[in-house]
Each structure stands twice: as C-alpha cells, then as structure tokens.
Design an enzyme around this catalytic site. Structure first.
Site, PDB file in Angstrom:
ATOM      1  N   SER A 105       0.830  -1.199   0.000  1.00  0.00           N
ATOM      2  CA  SER A 105       0.000   0.000   0.000  1.00  0.00           C
ATOM      3  C   SER A 105       0.865   1.250   0.000  1.00  0.00           C
ATOM      4  O   SER A 105       1.894   1.325   0.685  1.00  0.00           O
ATOM      5  CB  SER A 105      -0.904   0.007   1.241  1.00  0.00           C
ATOM      6  OG  SER A 105      -1.570   1.252   1.373  1.00  0.00           O
TER       7      SER A 105
ATOM      8  N   GLN B  38       1.070  -0.231  -4.685  1.00  0.00           N
ATOM      9  CA  GLN B  38      -0.294   0.237  -4.954  1.00  0.00           C
ATOM     10  C   GLN B  38      -0.310   1.731  -4.730  1.00  0.00           C
ATOM     11  O   GLN B  38       0.221   2.223  -3.738  1.00  0.00           O
ATOM     12  CB  GLN B  38      -1.301  -0.443  -4.022  1.00  0.00           C
ATOM     13  CG  GLN B  38      -2.710   0.104  -4.091  1.00  0.00           C
ATOM     14  CD  GLN B  38      -2.937   1.309  -3.171  1.00  0.00           C
ATOM     15  OE1 GLN B  38      -2.232   1.480  -2.179  1.00  0.00           O
ATOM     16  NE2 GLN B  38      -3.884   2.152  -3.525  1.00  0.00           N
TER      17      GLN B  38
ATOM     18  N   TYR C 154      -2.429   5.666  -5.101  1.00  0.00           N
ATOM     19  CA  TYR C 154      -3.477   6.625  -5.441  1.00  0.00           C
ATOM     20  C   TYR C 154      -2.773   7.845  -6.035  1.00  0.00           C
ATOM     21  O   TYR C 154      -1.663   8.175  -5.617  1.00  0.00           O
ATOM     22  CB  TYR C 154      -4.251   7.065  -4.209  1.00  0.00           C
ATOM     23  CG  TYR C 154      -4.956   5.975  -3.454  1.00  0.00           C
ATOM     24  CD1 TYR C 154      -6.162   5.452  -3.905  1.00  0.00           C
ATOM     25  CD2 TYR C 154      -4.431   5.484  -2.260  1.00  0.00           C
ATOM     26  CE1 TYR C 154      -6.819   4.457  -3.195  1.00  0.00           C
ATOM     27  CE2 TYR C 154      -5.078   4.491  -1.545  1.00  0.00           C
ATOM     28  CZ  TYR C 154      -6.273   3.971  -2.015  1.00  0.00           C
ATOM     29  OH  TYR C 154      -6.919   2.999  -1.322  1.00  0.00           O
TER      30      TYR C 154
ATOM     31  N   THR D  34      -4.856   2.524  -8.175  1.00  0.00           N
ATOM     32  CA  THR D  34      -6.241   2.293  -7.761  1.00  0.00           C
ATOM     33  C   THR D  34      -7.122   3.378  -8.356  1.00  0.00           C
ATOM     34  O   THR D  34      -6.901   4.566  -8.114  1.00  0.00           O
ATOM     35  CB  THR D  34      -6.353   2.297  -6.229  1.00  0.00           C
ATOM     36  OG1 THR D  34      -5.598   1.193  -5.708  1.00  0.00           O
ATOM     37  CG2 THR D  34      -7.796   2.149  -5.784  1.00  0.00           C
TER      38      THR D  34
ATOM     39  N   LYS E 181      -5.973  -1.023 -11.076  1.00  0.00           N
ATOM     40  CA  LYS E 181      -6.702  -1.774 -10.045  1.00  0.00           C
ATOM     41  C   LYS E 181      -8.057  -1.128  -9.784  1.00  0.00           C
ATOM     42  O   LYS E 181      -8.139   0.070  -9.528  1.00  0.00           O
ATOM     43  CB  LYS E 181      -5.886  -1.811  -8.750  1.00  0.00           C
ATOM     44  CG  LYS E 181      -6.569  -2.515  -7.587  1.00  0.00           C
ATOM     45  CD  LYS E 181      -5.677  -2.472  -6.355  1.00  0.00           C
ATOM     46  CE  LYS E 181      -6.316  -3.184  -5.170  1.00  0.00           C
ATOM     47  NZ  LYS E 181      -7.503  -2.474  -4.661  1.00  0.00           N
TER      48      LYS E 181
ATOM     49  N   SER F  30     -11.245  -5.743  -9.421  1.00  0.00           N
ATOM     50  CA  SER F  30     -11.384  -5.541  -7.979  1.00  0.00           C
ATOM     51  C   SER F  30     -12.534  -4.597  -7.704  1.00  0.00           C
ATOM     52  O   SER F  30     -12.797  -3.680  -8.489  1.00  0.00           O
ATOM     53  CB  SER F  30     -10.089  -4.931  -7.413  1.00  0.00           C
ATOM     54  OG  SER F  30     -10.221  -4.641  -6.025  1.00  0.00           O
TER      55      SER F  30
ATOM     56  N   HIS G 149     -12.533  -3.347  -4.515  1.00  0.00           N
ATOM     57  CA  HIS G 149     -11.959  -2.770  -3.289  1.00  0.00           C
ATOM     58  C   HIS G 149     -12.435  -3.512  -2.039  1.00  0.00           C
ATOM     59  O   HIS G 149     -12.643  -2.922  -0.973  1.00  0.00           O
ATOM     60  CB  HIS G 149     -12.313  -1.288  -3.185  1.00  0.00           C
ATOM     61  CG  HIS G 149     -11.223  -0.442  -2.600  1.00  0.00           C
ATOM     62  ND1 HIS G 149     -10.442   0.400  -3.352  1.00  0.00           N
ATOM     63  CD2 HIS G 149     -10.764  -0.309  -1.330  1.00  0.00           C
ATOM     64  CE1 HIS G 149      -9.566   1.015  -2.573  1.00  0.00           C
ATOM     65  NE2 HIS G 149      -9.736   0.597  -1.343  1.00  0.00           N
TER      66      HIS G 149
ATOM     67  N   ARG H 112     -15.519  -2.202  -0.265  1.00  0.00           N
ATOM     68  CA  ARG H 112     -15.365  -1.058   0.622  1.00  0.00           C
ATOM     69  C   ARG H 112     -15.657   0.278  -0.057  1.00  0.00           C
ATOM     70  O   ARG H 112     -15.517   1.318   0.567  1.00  0.00           O
ATOM     71  CB  ARG H 112     -13.939  -1.028   1.192  1.00  0.00           C
ATOM     72  CG  ARG H 112     -13.631  -2.214   2.085  1.00  0.00           C
ATOM     73  CD  ARG H 112     -12.154  -2.267   2.460  1.00  0.00           C
ATOM     74  NE  ARG H 112     -11.736  -1.149   3.283  1.00  0.00           N
ATOM     75  CZ  ARG H 112     -11.843  -1.101   4.615  1.00  0.00           C
ATOM     76  NH1 ARG H 112     -12.405  -2.122   5.261  1.00  0.00           N
ATOM     77  NH2 ARG H 112     -11.405  -0.065   5.283  1.00  0.00           N
TER      78      ARG H 112
ATOM     79  N   GLY I   4     -12.620 -11.810  -1.848  1.00  0.00           N
ATOM     80  CA  GLY I   4     -13.332 -12.971  -1.316  1.00  0.00           C
ATOM     81  C   GLY I   4     -12.641 -14.297  -1.501  1.00  0.00           C
ATOM     82  O   GLY I   4     -13.224 -15.336  -1.191  1.00  0.00           O
ATOM     83  N   VAL I   5     -11.403 -14.312  -1.984  1.00  0.00           N
ATOM     84  CA  VAL I   5     -10.673 -15.570  -2.166  1.00  0.00           C
ATOM     85  C   VAL I   5     -10.247 -16.089  -0.797  1.00  0.00           C
ATOM     86  O   VAL I   5      -9.550 -15.408  -0.052  1.00  0.00           O
ATOM     87  CB  VAL I   5      -9.456 -15.369  -3.079  1.00  0.00           C
ATOM     88  CG1 VAL I   5      -8.582 -16.617  -3.106  1.00  0.00           C
ATOM     89  CG2 VAL I   5      -9.915 -14.991  -4.484  1.00  0.00           C
TER      90      VAL I   5
ATOM     91  N   GLY J 184      -6.598 -10.238   0.327  1.00  0.00           N
ATOM     92  CA  GLY J 184      -6.465  -9.037   1.133  1.00  0.00           C
ATOM     93  C   GLY J 184      -6.546  -9.255   2.632  1.00  0.00           C
ATOM     94  O   GLY J 184      -5.551  -9.147   3.345  1.00  0.00           O
ATOM     95  N   ARG J 185      -7.722  -9.546   3.146  1.00  0.00           N
ATOM     96  CA  ARG J 185      -7.880  -9.629   4.604  1.00  0.00           C
ATOM     97  C   ARG J 185      -7.141 -10.809   5.230  1.00  0.00           C
ATOM     98  O   ARG J 185      -6.525 -10.646   6.292  1.00  0.00           O
ATOM     99  CB  ARG J 185      -9.371  -9.663   4.947  1.00  0.00           C
ATOM    100  CG  ARG J 185     -10.102  -8.343   4.639  1.00  0.00           C
ATOM    101  CD  ARG J 185     -11.585  -8.443   4.964  1.00  0.00           C
ATOM    102  NE  ARG J 185     -12.301  -7.188   4.769  1.00  0.00           N
ATOM    103  CZ  ARG J 185     -12.989  -6.859   3.668  1.00  0.00           C
ATOM    104  NH1 ARG J 185     -13.042  -7.714   2.643  1.00  0.00           N
ATOM    105  NH2 ARG J 185     -13.617  -5.691   3.574  1.00  0.00           N
TER     106      ARG J 185
END
Length: 359
Positions: free
Chosen positions: A117, A143, A145, A171, A231, A253, A255, A258, A288-289, A309-310
């Site tokens: 990030s 990643q 912005y 992103t 992304k 994606s 996000h 979110r 969601g993987v 991600g999470r």
C-alpha cells in the site's frame, strides 16, 4: 531449522480460514478489526464475495497424464512460485509491530507477489530490504493513489522504484473513500497512527484524485519507469480503455466491497474482462478468495494471479512473517491439489476450467 507451521495452516482441516480470522480477532485492537472487516454501507458487496467464488463450477480434464502440478508462473515477466499473492492493505503496524516488513518477508518466503500500500507504515526502502533479505528475487509492486496534484506523487513513485518495486498498481475506484460504518476517530485513542503514511512528506495531504483519466497511466510510467497496472476495474469496456491507454495489466477488484456497495462481485466480472483484454494484457483478480479452490476458479476464468487481502492481515496479526508465509503456502497446497484433480500440470492449463468446453 524451519519453524513448525501454525496449527491452523492445515489444508486438510475444514474451516481453517475462519479459525485464523477468529484467532486474529482476539489479538487485533477492536477499532482496527472493525476497520479491516468493514464494507461500504450495508456490506452487500463484501458479503457476496466469498459465495460468488463458491458458485463457480469447474470442468476438469482427464487423461492428460499430468502428475504433480507446477504452481510457478510469472507476473509481468517476473517469476513467482505461486499465483496467489498479497493484496495491499494499510494500517498493518496496528496489527503487528513489524507491519509491512513482516508481510514482505512472509510473501518472499512463499515466493509470492506482494503489493504494498502507498499508505504503508514503513519506508519502501526498508520493505524492499526485508523482502530481499529472504529472497533476492522477491517480487513486489506499489499500490498507488494519485492525489489532486499528480506531481505530488512523483517522490513516492520514484522512491518505490528505487527500492525495487516491479510495477505500480494504480487504484482507480476511489475518487474518495466510500462511506463505511466503522470506528469514529475517538475510538483510535491510544493507537499511534501518525506513521501510517511513512512515505509521504506530508501525511495529511489530500491523496485522492477525483478526475482520473486514461492519460494518467502513461504519466506514471514516464515518471518512475515502471509498468502500470490498473486496479479497480469490473467492466469490460473500462478494461479495454485501460489497455488502449498503455496499461500492462488490469486488476479486477471492487476494493473488497469497501467503495460502492452493491457493485458486482469480482468472480462475476472477471470473465468479461478477460474476454475483452486477456489476449493483450495480464488480468488479475481479488475479492473474497479464501481457498485454493477459489484460486483455481479464478485461474479457470482467466486470471493470471489471484490477490488476497484480509486473510494475510489475519495471519500477520497471529504469527507475523511466519504466519503470512504459512497462509500463502497453505493456499498454494490447496491449489496444487485442485490443479491435479482438474487434470492440469501447469497454471496455464487451468484457463478455461471455469467455462463449458467447446464441443
């Protein structure tokens, strides 16, 4: 001696990702947990993500004499030992003092792509060193912005390139952060968040451009010399515009659910994007993987790499770098088994498993 793999990291145990999440919730500060798990508005998109991959049905091959599969591949020409990588998340130093340093080391040990990030809590130079200390050929991307004045991003982009980043993942789905019902500012009292943008001269400066255009992709590459991946794409026509503007890759994606709630799931969006640009650019996917079977579904629908991600943050919280490595290796073991059962000896043979074969 290699440390023993954590007990939760066992691909033979049903529900190990949920077990890992439960362990993480016990050690992650409550406001950080709420921040990490939040979805936009009602959380519809976030909540649909996992089931969307489970709904994908596979068409396995037989009589191909496959043997043990090879999970090695490439992303933008850089070799990786697994197509399962780490998606970018901020605030990692809240869940573990080593933050992105441990995430980088764990991903490097697993031979996985690590996307850092731009809001990292450690300097890019230190993150790059942490990865190379484990594997001199570790692959990581930035990643990013773009802020309202894109020139303000120049030092950040160049610092990442100098530290060894292989690409910039821009992103594009965040003109501003979508509303999430997450902790108020006062809930963070007692947590030092001043460092969570360690690579910016002014950590409080505006960071989101509300008018991104295709020409911004070429500007990034011209500024730092790295290829640009876009992304946050879910539409085939947008993917086409990205490639025509010079994108080396398109990252499907939403996000993590979110941003705009009720956005289509990435499992549903992926096939049309692959059909539109997959012959010209690499296509990646996240959202969601939670298993090697999910990863196989993504590969079967045409993805080159699958970003998670999470769960890596959960693993980081519970067991630091070793936890991240164990997570990625477990997902890769699940994927390897699924590949062989699907009649594939190499990753590229998985493409097409998610659609009916031509008769």
């Amino acid at each position: 001696m290699t440390p023993a793999r954590p007990s939760w990291a066992d691909p033979r145990r049903r529900g190990w990702p949920a077990e890992l999440a439960a362990l993480a919730q016990q050690v992650v500060p409550a406001p950080m947990w709420a921040y990490l798990e939040a979805g936009a508005r009602e959380g519809v998109t976030r909540d649909e993500a996992v089931d969307a991959w489970r709904a994908v049905r596979l068409w396995p091959r037989v009589l191909h004499g496959t043997g043990e599969p090879d999970t090695r591949g490439e992303v933008l020409g850089a070799p990786v030992r697994t197509p399962v990588g780490v998606a970018p998340t901020s605030m990692q130093r809240v869940v573990h003092p080593d933050g992105e340093l441990a995430m980088a080391a764990g991903a490097a040990a697993a031979g996985a792509l690590h996307v850092v990030s731009s809001n990292a809590g450690h300097r890019f130079s230190d993150i790059g060193e942490a990865a190379r200390a484990v594997d001199p050929d570790a692959v990581w991307w930035l990643q990013a912005y773009l802020p309202p004045d894109r020139e303000a991003a120049t030092p950040v982009l160049r610092a990442a390139a100098a530290a060894g980043a292989r690409a910039v993942a821009l992103t594009v789905d965040t003109p501003f952060p979508g509303t999430k019902y997450e902790p108020a500012e006062e809930d963070w009292q007692g947590h030092d968040l001043s460092w969570h943008r360690a690579n910016f001269a002014d950590a409080r400066a505006a960071r989101h451009h509300r008018g991104l255009r295709p020409e911004d992709l070429a500007w990034i590459t011209e500024t730092c010399g790295l290829p640009t991946v876009v992304k946050g794409v879910v539409r085939a026509d947008d993917a086409r515009r990205c490639v025509e503007a010079g994108a080396a890759g398109v990252w499907v994606s939403n996000h993590g659910g979110r941003q705009l709630d009720r956005t289509i799931s990435t499992a549903t969006a992926l096939p049309a994007v692959v059909a539109a640009v997959g012959h010209e650019a690499e296509v990646y996917v996240d959202g969601g993987v939670r298993s090697g079977l999910d990863a196989l579904a993504a590969l079967g629908l045409g993805a080159r790499a699958v970003l998670v991600g999470r769960p890596p943050v959960h693993a980081l919280a519970v067991a630091g770098a070793r936890g991240v490595q164990a997570l990625l290796e477990t997902l890769t073991e699940e994927l390897s088994e699924a590949l062989e059962l699907a009649g594939c000896s190499r990753l590229e043979q998985a493409q097409g498993l998610g659609a009916p074969p031509d008769l």
